[in-house]
Design a protein around this motif. Structure first.
Motif, PDB file in Angstrom:
ATOM      1  N   ARG A  38       0.541  -1.491  -0.585  1.00  0.00           N
ATOM      2  CA  ARG A  38      -0.286   0.247  -0.630  1.00  0.00           C
ATOM      3  C   ARG A  38       1.537   0.921  -0.209  1.00  0.00           C
ATOM      4  NH1 ARG A  38      -3.423  -0.333   5.922  1.00  0.00           N
ATOM      5  NH2 ARG A  38      -0.530  -0.266   7.283  1.00  0.00           N
ATOM      6  N   GLN A  39       0.487   2.339  -0.724  1.00  0.00           N
ATOM      7  CA  GLN A  39       0.967   3.303  -0.331  1.00  0.00           C
ATOM      8  C   GLN A  39       0.098   4.472  -0.719  1.00  0.00           C
ATOM      9  OE1 GLN A  39       3.524   3.887  -4.038  1.00  0.00           O
ATOM     10  NE2 GLN A  39       4.461   5.505  -3.775  1.00  0.00           N
ATOM     11  N   THR A  40       0.616   6.138   0.807  1.00  0.00           N
ATOM     12  CA  THR A  40      -0.179   7.185   0.423  1.00  0.00           C
ATOM     13  C   THR A  40       0.757   7.674  -0.330  1.00  0.00           C
ATOM     14  OG1 THR A  40       0.749   7.097   2.425  1.00  0.00           O
ATOM     15  CG2 THR A  40      -1.067   6.549   2.301  1.00  0.00           C
ATOM     16  N   PRO A  41      -0.176   9.460  -0.431  1.00  0.00           N
ATOM     17  CA  PRO A  41       0.511  10.290  -1.059  1.00  0.00           C
ATOM     18  C   PRO A  41       2.384  10.893  -0.279  1.00  0.00           C
ATOM     19  CG  PRO A  41      -1.877  10.812  -1.831  1.00  0.00           C
ATOM     20  CD  PRO A  41      -1.176   9.470  -0.854  1.00  0.00           C
ATOM     21  N   GLY A  42       3.125  10.590  -0.984  1.00  0.00           N
ATOM     22  CA  GLY A  42       4.976  11.056  -0.707  1.00  0.00           C
ATOM     23  C   GLY A  42       5.084  10.153   0.667  1.00  0.00           C
ATOM     24  N   LYS A  43       4.768   8.717   0.812  1.00  0.00           N
ATOM     25  CA  LYS A  43       5.479   7.873   1.002  1.00  0.00           C
ATOM     26  C   LYS A  43       6.078   7.034   0.284  1.00  0.00           C
ATOM     27  CE  LYS A  43       3.153   8.739   5.581  1.00  0.00           C
ATOM     28  NZ  LYS A  43       2.744   8.703   7.025  1.00  0.00           N
ATOM     29  N   GLN A  44       6.703   5.683   0.682  1.00  0.00           N
ATOM     30  CA  GLN A  44       7.316   4.624  -0.291  1.00  0.00           C
ATOM     31  C   GLN A  44       6.116   3.731  -0.194  1.00  0.00           C
ATOM     32  OE1 GLN A  44      11.239   3.378   1.331  1.00  0.00           O
ATOM     33  NE2 GLN A  44      11.572   4.207  -0.770  1.00  0.00           N
ATOM     34  N   ARG A  45       5.759   2.760  -1.033  1.00  0.00           N
ATOM     35  CA  ARG A  45       4.733   2.166  -1.011  1.00  0.00           C
ATOM     36  C   ARG A  45       5.520   0.356   0.352  1.00  0.00           C
ATOM     37  NH1 ARG A  45       3.715  -1.012  -6.568  1.00  0.00           N
ATOM     38  NH2 ARG A  45       2.853   1.675  -6.836  1.00  0.00           N
ATOM     39  N   GLU A  46       4.614   0.337   1.067  1.00  0.00           N
ATOM     40  CA  GLU A  46       4.913  -0.778   1.406  1.00  0.00           C
ATOM     41  C   GLU A  46       3.882  -2.078   2.122  1.00  0.00           C
ATOM     42  OE1 GLU A  46       4.099   1.589   6.023  1.00  0.00           O
ATOM     43  OE2 GLU A  46       2.041   0.970   5.084  1.00  0.00           O
ATOM     44  N   LEU A  47       4.347  -3.295   2.393  1.00  0.00           N
ATOM     45  CA  LEU A  47       4.182  -4.409   2.547  1.00  0.00           C
ATOM     46  C   LEU A  47       3.075  -4.592   3.192  1.00  0.00           C
ATOM     47  CD1 LEU A  47       3.555  -7.314   1.549  1.00  0.00           C
ATOM     48  CD2 LEU A  47       5.472  -7.964   4.128  1.00  0.00           C
ATOM     49  N   ALA A  48       1.590  -5.121   3.024  1.00  0.00           N
ATOM     50  CA  ALA A  48       0.830  -4.744   4.277  1.00  0.00           C
ATOM     51  C   ALA A  48       0.776  -6.492   4.770  1.00  0.00           C
ATOM     52  CB  ALA A  48      -0.819  -4.539   3.492  1.00  0.00           C
ATOM     53  N   ALA A  49       0.912  -7.558   3.334  1.00  0.00           N
ATOM     54  CA  ALA A  49       0.472  -8.465   3.708  1.00  0.00           C
ATOM     55  C   ALA A  49       1.683  -9.704   2.427  1.00  0.00           C
ATOM     56  CB  ALA A  49      -0.466  -9.003   3.675  1.00  0.00           C
ATOM     57  N   SER A  50       1.662 -10.783   2.587  1.00  0.00           N
ATOM     58  CA  SER A  50       1.767 -11.276   1.875  1.00  0.00           C
ATOM     59  C   SER A  50       2.258 -13.135   1.964  1.00  0.00           C
ATOM     60  CB  SER A  50       3.993 -10.865   1.420  1.00  0.00           C
ATOM     61  OG  SER A  50       5.041 -11.837   2.230  1.00  0.00           O
ATOM     62  N   ILE A  51       2.168 -13.773   1.194  1.00  0.00           N
ATOM     63  CA  ILE A  51       2.090 -15.580   0.764  1.00  0.00           C
ATOM     64  C   ILE A  51       3.079 -16.265   0.416  1.00  0.00           C
ATOM     65  CG2 ILE A  51       0.032 -15.408   0.060  1.00  0.00           C
ATOM     66  CD1 ILE A  51      -0.866 -17.258   1.907  1.00  0.00           C
ATOM     67  N   THR A  52       3.399 -17.189   0.478  1.00  0.00           N
ATOM     68  CA  THR A  52       4.348 -17.785  -0.297  1.00  0.00           C
ATOM     69  C   THR A  52       3.437 -18.892  -0.265  1.00  0.00           C
ATOM     70  OG1 THR A  52       5.244 -19.117   1.059  1.00  0.00           O
ATOM     71  CG2 THR A  52       5.736 -17.384   0.883  1.00  0.00           C
ATOM     72  N   SER A  53       3.704 -19.423  -1.574  1.00  0.00           N
ATOM     73  CA  SER A  53       2.584 -20.487  -2.280  1.00  0.00           C
ATOM     74  C   SER A  53       3.498 -21.613  -1.558  1.00  0.00           C
ATOM     75  CB  SER A  53       3.571 -21.205  -3.850  1.00  0.00           C
ATOM     76  OG  SER A  53       4.772 -21.778  -3.452  1.00  0.00           O
ATOM     77  N   GLY A  54       4.376 -22.128  -0.355  1.00  0.00           N
ATOM     78  CA  GLY A  54       3.902 -22.946   0.394  1.00  0.00           C
ATOM     79  C   GLY A  54       2.657 -22.695   1.271  1.00  0.00           C
ATOM     80  N   GLY A  55       2.259 -21.194   1.612  1.00  0.00           N
ATOM     81  CA  GLY A  55       1.337 -20.702   2.656  1.00  0.00           C
ATOM     82  C   GLY A  55       1.653 -19.912   3.772  1.00  0.00           C
TER      83      GLY A  55
END
Length: 121
Positions: A38-55
């Protein structure tokens, strides 16, 4: 050609819920991981959540306990269930995927075009 198509953004009141979905389409051979940034104006894009193929899942501290990421490997989709939303969750949410296509057969990172999530107080 690979595409990531997002859906589910919108406007919600604080404390409410939204569900984001993303589907990978096109010449997809395999997926290593998918996630939401996610990204807001003037800020770097940041991870919210991720998932691998292995779960295996990974969450930003700020969303832990409120967001849940899931995947359907057959449908090549990743979902983000967001609850207990706060005004500070307001951002453009981008789907990402590390995948291998059937043409170049190389692992690459792909991004969706983004979907706006707005949480009103």
């Amino acid at each position: 050609q690979v595409q990531l198509v997002e859906s589910g953004g919108g406007l919600v009141q604080a404390g409410g819920s939204l569900r984001l979905s993303c589907v990978a389409s096109g010449s997809v051979f395999g997926i290593r991981a998918m996630g939401w940034y996610r990204q807001t104006p003037g800020k770097q894009r940041e991870l919210a959540a991720s998932i691998t193929s292995g779960g295996f899942t990974n969450y930003a501290d700020s969303v832990l306990g409120r967001f849940t990421i899931s995947q359907d490997k057959i449908k090549k989709t990743v979902n983000l269930q967001m609850s207990g939303l706060k005004p500070e969750d307001t951002a453009v949410y981008y789907c990402s995927a590390t995948l291998r296509d059937t043409v170049a057969y190389q692992w690459k990172d792909y991004w969706g075009q983004g979907t706006q999530v707005t949480v009103s107080s």
